[in-house]
Design a protein around this motif. Structure first.
Motif, PDB file in Angstrom:
ATOM      1  N   THR A   3      35.204 -15.651 -31.021  1.00 45.69           N
ATOM      2  CA  THR A   3      34.056 -14.807 -30.693  1.00 45.69           C
ATOM      3  C   THR A   3      33.476 -15.128 -29.322  1.00 45.69           C
ATOM      4  OG1 THR A   3      32.587 -16.374 -31.768  1.00 45.69           O
ATOM      5  CG2 THR A   3      33.418 -14.549 -33.110  1.00 45.69           C
ATOM      6  N   PHE A   4      34.016 -16.111 -28.632  1.00 43.39           N
ATOM      7  CA  PHE A   4      33.435 -16.519 -27.360  1.00 43.39           C
ATOM      8  C   PHE A   4      33.875 -15.636 -26.187  1.00 43.39           C
ATOM      9  CE2 PHE A   4      37.337 -18.892 -27.944  1.00 43.39           C
ATOM     10  CZ  PHE A   4      38.007 -18.652 -26.748  1.00 43.39           C
ATOM     11  N   PHE A   5      34.836 -14.745 -26.387  1.00 45.82           N
ATOM     12  CA  PHE A   5      35.359 -13.971 -25.267  1.00 45.82           C
ATOM     13  C   PHE A   5      34.346 -12.964 -24.726  1.00 45.82           C
ATOM     14  CE2 PHE A   5      36.068 -11.087 -28.706  1.00 45.82           C
ATOM     15  CZ  PHE A   5      35.975  -9.830 -28.145  1.00 45.82           C
ATOM     16  N   LYS A   6      33.417 -12.515 -25.525  1.00 43.66           N
ATOM     17  CA  LYS A   6      32.483 -11.465 -25.128  1.00 43.66           C
ATOM     18  C   LYS A   6      31.116 -12.064 -24.855  1.00 43.66           C
ATOM     19  CE  LYS A   6      31.373  -6.969 -25.160  1.00 43.66           C
ATOM     20  NZ  LYS A   6      31.100  -6.447 -23.900  1.00 43.66           N
ATOM     21  N   ARG A   7      30.929 -12.570 -23.648  1.00 38.73           N
ATOM     22  CA  ARG A   7      29.648 -13.171 -23.288  1.00 38.73           C
ATOM     23  C   ARG A   7      28.855 -12.320 -22.315  1.00 38.73           C
ATOM     24  NH1 ARG A   7      31.261 -19.542 -22.751  1.00 38.73           N
ATOM     25  NH2 ARG A   7      31.857 -19.757 -24.929  1.00 38.73           N
ATOM     26  N   THR A   8      29.393 -11.151 -21.997  1.00 40.71           N
ATOM     27  CA  THR A   8      28.706 -10.269 -21.058  1.00 40.71           C
ATOM     28  C   THR A   8      28.539  -8.875 -21.637  1.00 40.71           C
ATOM     29  OG1 THR A   8      30.767  -9.602 -19.997  1.00 40.71           O
ATOM     30  CG2 THR A   8      29.612 -11.479 -19.019  1.00 40.71           C
ATOM     31  N   SER A  21      21.396   8.973  -3.978  1.00 43.65           N
ATOM     32  CA  SER A  21      21.693   8.436  -5.307  1.00 43.65           C
ATOM     33  C   SER A  21      22.925   7.540  -5.253  1.00 43.65           C
ATOM     34  CB  SER A  21      21.956   9.574  -6.290  1.00 43.65           C
ATOM     35  OG  SER A  21      20.785  10.319  -6.473  1.00 43.65           O
ATOM     36  N   ARG A  22      22.832   6.426  -5.946  1.00 43.49           N
ATOM     37  CA  ARG A  22      23.933   5.460  -6.042  1.00 43.49           C
ATOM     38  C   ARG A  22      24.040   4.998  -7.491  1.00 43.49           C
ATOM     39  NH1 ARG A  22      25.090   7.370  -1.869  1.00 43.49           N
ATOM     40  NH2 ARG A  22      25.000   6.428   0.175  1.00 43.49           N
ATOM     41  N   GLN A  23      25.213   4.482  -7.845  1.00 46.73           N
ATOM     42  CA  GLN A  23      25.420   3.951  -9.196  1.00 46.73           C
ATOM     43  C   GLN A  23      26.324   2.738  -9.114  1.00 46.73           C
ATOM     44  OE1 GLN A  23      27.816   6.092 -12.306  1.00 46.73           O
ATOM     45  NE2 GLN A  23      25.763   6.302 -13.209  1.00 46.73           N
ATOM     46  N   TRP A  24      25.927   1.694  -9.816  1.00 42.48           N
ATOM     47  CA  TRP A  24      26.725   0.476  -9.931  1.00 42.48           C
ATOM     48  C   TRP A  24      27.043   0.239 -11.389  1.00 42.48           C
ATOM     49  CZ3 TRP A  24      23.281  -3.537  -6.940  1.00 42.48           C
ATOM     50  CH2 TRP A  24      23.493  -3.403  -5.562  1.00 42.48           C
ATOM     51  N   PHE A  25      28.139  -0.414 -11.634  1.00 45.12           N
ATOM     52  CA  PHE A  25      28.470  -0.966 -12.939  1.00 45.12           C
ATOM     53  C   PHE A  25      28.480  -2.470 -12.747  1.00 45.12           C
ATOM     54  CE2 PHE A  25      29.791   2.633 -15.547  1.00 45.12           C
ATOM     55  CZ  PHE A  25      29.797   3.631 -14.599  1.00 45.12           C
ATOM     56  N   VAL A  26      27.703  -3.167 -13.545  1.00 48.52           N
ATOM     57  CA  VAL A  26      27.629  -4.623 -13.422  1.00 48.52           C
ATOM     58  C   VAL A  26      27.746  -5.257 -14.798  1.00 48.52           C
ATOM     59  CG1 VAL A  26      26.223  -4.595 -11.329  1.00 48.52           C
ATOM     60  CG2 VAL A  26      25.100  -4.673 -13.534  1.00 48.52           C
ATOM     61  N   ALA A  27      28.330  -6.434 -14.826  1.00 48.34           N
ATOM     62  CA  ALA A  27      28.408  -7.216 -16.056  1.00 48.34           C
ATOM     63  C   ALA A  27      27.389  -8.338 -15.953  1.00 48.34           C
ATOM     64  CB  ALA A  27      29.810  -7.779 -16.244  1.00 48.34           C
ATOM     65  N   ALA A  32      20.580 -10.644 -21.254  1.00 45.99           N
ATOM     66  CA  ALA A  32      19.899 -10.634 -19.955  1.00 45.99           C
ATOM     67  C   ALA A  32      18.918  -9.468 -19.890  1.00 45.99           C
ATOM     68  CB  ALA A  32      20.916 -10.516 -18.828  1.00 45.99           C
ATOM     69  N   ASP A  33      17.854  -9.648 -19.122  1.00 43.29           N
ATOM     70  CA  ASP A  33      16.907  -8.570 -18.854  1.00 43.29           C
ATOM     71  C   ASP A  33      17.452  -7.785 -17.660  1.00 43.29           C
ATOM     72  OD1 ASP A  33      14.812  -6.895 -18.216  1.00 43.29           O
ATOM     73  OD2 ASP A  33      13.281  -8.462 -18.270  1.00 43.29           O
ATOM     74  N   ALA A  34      18.338  -6.830 -17.955  1.00 43.77           N
ATOM     75  CA  ALA A  34      19.052  -6.098 -16.908  1.00 43.77           C
ATOM     76  C   ALA A  34      18.105  -5.353 -15.978  1.00 43.77           C
ATOM     77  CB  ALA A  34      20.047  -5.133 -17.539  1.00 43.77           C
ATOM     78  N   GLN A  35      17.068  -4.762 -16.524  1.00 37.30           N
ATOM     79  CA  GLN A  35      16.092  -4.020 -15.711  1.00 37.30           C
ATOM     80  C   GLN A  35      15.479  -4.938 -14.658  1.00 37.30           C
ATOM     81  OE1 GLN A  35      15.393  -0.679 -16.470  1.00 37.30           O
ATOM     82  NE2 GLN A  35      13.914  -0.425 -14.837  1.00 37.30           N
ATOM     83  N   ARG A  36      15.012  -6.089 -15.065  1.00 28.45           N
ATOM     84  CA  ARG A  36      14.381  -7.027 -14.137  1.00 28.45           C
ATOM     85  C   ARG A  36      15.392  -7.597 -13.155  1.00 28.45           C
ATOM     86  NH1 ARG A  36      14.536 -12.087 -13.784  1.00 28.45           N
ATOM     87  NH2 ARG A  36      15.290 -12.435 -15.881  1.00 28.45           N
TER      88      ARG A  36
END
Length: 92
Positions: A3-8, A21-27, A32-36
């Motif tokens: 179960t450790f493979f999915k940490r993001t 307008s721009r768009q990013w994909f981030v892991a 995590a508080d992605a908004q902040r």
């Protein structure tokens, strides 16, 4: 199964940069508080030139495409250009 493979978690970040307008994909780390984090990252990188529009978890399809590197690239970024058919020459 381990179960450790999915940490993001993959996030879709919508923002404007100098009004465009721009768009990013981030892991980011699970929980995590992605908004902040993304608001802080945009401020750090671009100051007042960028404004965060929204952050949402990627759909399963988007996450799969992100992992495979199949997402659209920004054509203005050298890393997003299609490979050349011939090696580059000095001055190209």
């Amino acid at each position: 199964m381990a179960t450790f493979f999915k940490r993001t978690q993959v996030w879709v970040v919508d923002f404007t940069y100098e009004g465009r307008s721009r768009q990013w994909f981030v892991a980011l780390a699970q929980g995590a508080d992605a908004q902040r984090e993304m608001a802080d990252k945009l401020r750090e990188l671009y100051g007042n030139r960028a404004r965060l529009s929204g952050v949402r978890p990627a759909t399963p399809e988007e996450e799969l495409d992100y992992g495979r590197g199949n997402l659209p690239h920004n054509v203005l970024c050298p890393t997003g250009r299609a490979p050349r058919s011939r090696p580059s020459e000095p001055g190209d």
